[in-house]
Motif scaffolding. Sequence first.
Motif, PDB file in Angstrom:
ATOM      1  N   ARG A  39     -42.957 -22.018  12.152  1.00  0.00           N
ATOM      2  CA  ARG A  39     -43.411 -22.935  13.199  1.00  0.00           C
ATOM      3  C   ARG A  39     -42.231 -23.494  14.005  1.00  0.00           C
ATOM      4  N   ALA A  40     -41.141 -23.814  13.315  1.00  0.00           N
ATOM      5  CA  ALA A  40     -39.975 -24.368  14.020  1.00  0.00           C
ATOM      6  C   ALA A  40     -39.360 -23.308  14.945  1.00  0.00           C
ATOM      7  N   VAL A  41     -39.328 -22.068  14.481  1.00  0.00           N
ATOM      8  CA  VAL A  41     -38.841 -20.978  15.327  1.00  0.00           C
ATOM      9  C   VAL A  41     -39.738 -20.855  16.563  1.00  0.00           C
ATOM     10  N   THR A  42     -41.038 -20.942  16.337  1.00  0.00           N
ATOM     11  CA  THR A  42     -42.008 -20.851  17.439  1.00  0.00           C
ATOM     12  C   THR A  42     -41.796 -21.975  18.448  1.00  0.00           C
ATOM     13  N   LEU A  43     -41.563 -23.170  17.939  1.00  0.00           N
ATOM     14  CA  LEU A  43     -41.321 -24.319  18.826  1.00  0.00           C
ATOM     15  C   LEU A  43     -40.080 -24.069  19.685  1.00  0.00           C
ATOM     16  N   TYR A  44     -39.034 -23.560  19.056  1.00  0.00           N
ATOM     17  CA  TYR A  44     -37.816 -23.261  19.802  1.00  0.00           C
ATOM     18  C   TYR A  44     -38.093 -22.207  20.879  1.00  0.00           C
ATOM     19  N   PHE A  45     -38.831 -21.170  20.511  1.00  0.00           N
ATOM     20  CA  PHE A  45     -39.163 -20.099  21.466  1.00  0.00           C
ATOM     21  C   PHE A  45     -39.966 -20.656  22.645  1.00  0.00           C
ATOM     22  N   LEU A  46     -40.918 -21.547  22.345  1.00  0.00           N
ATOM     23  CA  LEU A  46     -41.743 -22.129  23.408  1.00  0.00           C
ATOM     24  C   LEU A  46     -40.887 -22.987  24.344  1.00  0.00           C
ATOM     25  N   ARG A  47     -40.067 -23.830  23.742  1.00  0.00           N
ATOM     26  CA  ARG A  47     -39.230 -24.727  24.537  1.00  0.00           C
ATOM     27  C   ARG A  47     -38.271 -23.964  25.435  1.00  0.00           C
ATOM     28  N   ASN A  48     -37.761 -22.854  24.910  1.00  0.00           N
ATOM     29  CA  ASN A  48     -36.741 -22.107  25.657  1.00  0.00           C
ATOM     30  C   ASN A  48     -37.306 -20.864  26.340  1.00  0.00           C
ATOM     31  N   SER A  54     -38.897  -9.165  24.316  1.00  0.00           N
ATOM     32  CA  SER A  54     -37.501  -8.767  24.478  1.00  0.00           C
ATOM     33  C   SER A  54     -36.721  -8.964  23.185  1.00  0.00           C
ATOM     34  N   GLU A  55     -36.373  -7.847  22.545  1.00  0.00           N
ATOM     35  CA  GLU A  55     -35.654  -7.906  21.283  1.00  0.00           C
ATOM     36  C   GLU A  55     -34.311  -8.605  21.450  1.00  0.00           C
ATOM     37  N   VAL A  56     -33.681  -8.366  22.586  1.00  0.00           N
ATOM     38  CA  VAL A  56     -32.369  -8.975  22.852  1.00  0.00           C
ATOM     39  C   VAL A  56     -32.485 -10.497  22.915  1.00  0.00           C
ATOM     40  N   MET A  57     -33.477 -10.965  23.664  1.00  0.00           N
ATOM     41  CA  MET A  57     -33.668 -12.415  23.783  1.00  0.00           C
ATOM     42  C   MET A  57     -34.038 -13.057  22.457  1.00  0.00           C
ATOM     43  N   VAL A  58     -34.896 -12.367  21.709  1.00  0.00           N
ATOM     44  CA  VAL A  58     -35.324 -12.900  20.410  1.00  0.00           C
ATOM     45  C   VAL A  58     -34.123 -13.021  19.474  1.00  0.00           C
ATOM     46  N   LYS A  59     -33.307 -11.978  19.428  1.00  0.00           N
ATOM     47  CA  LYS A  59     -32.151 -11.989  18.521  1.00  0.00           C
ATOM     48  C   LYS A  59     -31.134 -13.043  18.928  1.00  0.00           C
ATOM     49  N   GLU A  60     -30.942 -13.183  20.230  1.00  0.00           N
ATOM     50  CA  GLU A  60     -30.016 -14.180  20.755  1.00  0.00           C
ATOM     51  C   GLU A  60     -30.515 -15.581  20.375  1.00  0.00           C
ATOM     52  N   LEU A  62     -32.485 -16.406  17.900  1.00  0.00           N
ATOM     53  CA  LEU A  62     -32.382 -16.627  16.457  1.00  0.00           C
ATOM     54  C   LEU A  62     -30.988 -17.102  16.044  1.00  0.00           C
ATOM     55  N   LYS A  63     -29.982 -16.619  16.764  1.00  0.00           N
ATOM     56  CA  LYS A  63     -28.605 -17.041  16.464  1.00  0.00           C
ATOM     57  C   LYS A  63     -28.393 -18.522  16.736  1.00  0.00           C
ATOM     58  N   ASN A  64     -29.193 -19.053  17.663  1.00  0.00           N
ATOM     59  CA  ASN A  64     -29.019 -20.456  18.049  1.00  0.00           C
ATOM     60  C   ASN A  64     -29.929 -21.411  17.287  1.00  0.00           C
ATOM     61  N   ILE A  65     -30.682 -20.861  16.340  1.00  0.00           N
ATOM     62  CA  ILE A  65     -31.608 -21.691  15.581  1.00  0.00           C
ATOM     63  C   ILE A  65     -31.038 -21.986  14.210  1.00  0.00           C
TER      64      ILE A  65
END
Length: 222
Positions: A39-48, A54-60, A62-65
Amino acid sequence: NKNLVVAIDGYSSCGKSTLAKALARKLHFIYIDTGAMYRAVTLYFLRNRVDLTSEVMVKEALKNIHLNFHFQNYQSHILLNDEDVSDEIRQMEVSQQVSEVSAIKAVRTEMVSQQQRMGKSKNIVMDGRDIGTTVFPDAQVKIFMTADPKIRAERRFKELAAKGENITLEEVFENIAHRDYLDTTRKESPLTRAHDAIILDNTELTEEEQLSFALEKITPFL
Ligand code: C5P
């Protein structure tokens, strides 16, 4: 002495976290809510506005979470980059996206490895969807929880309504059904009962009855 792992898996809104918390409290184990991590990952994805395709965006992203748990008065709080997001991750917007996010392979790989690290050499109760099958396939005690979908929706609806969320019982029912569908049909470690998991259907059980059921299974390992 090997550490003890209690794995609790099952469908959405089955009372997994209620049982897991009660067990952790009783046994003085660490409780880890893996759903809160997704859920926290999802919140970060929604906010940003992370593009899930996009695998590149997702991986990038994840590094910032950076996720952390902290425990206070037997309550587990989740910190997303040092911000306590425990309440925000329960909102409907997150619930509606989380199963899409948690189906992404890169997301699962990262979460599973963090979960394995957290559970190493500690006595833990961990709840989620793939704990007994993927995260800790060697867990000494595995419980697979289920309950009538209508009852689950009613329980969750009451909880959300008490918190002032503006939703209907139908919306909650739909969301639970939607997540169960995605969680059981995804490619990456779908929700399924581990062959050695004990089934706990709590449709007609009180919290105390569930707790004693689980304690009975755990006691031999203490
Ligand atoms: O446990 P909770 O309902 O908070 O989990 C939210 C969602 O996170 C689930 O519907 C599922 O999509 C995902 N999840 C998962 N694997 C876990 C825990 C949760 O895929 N171990």
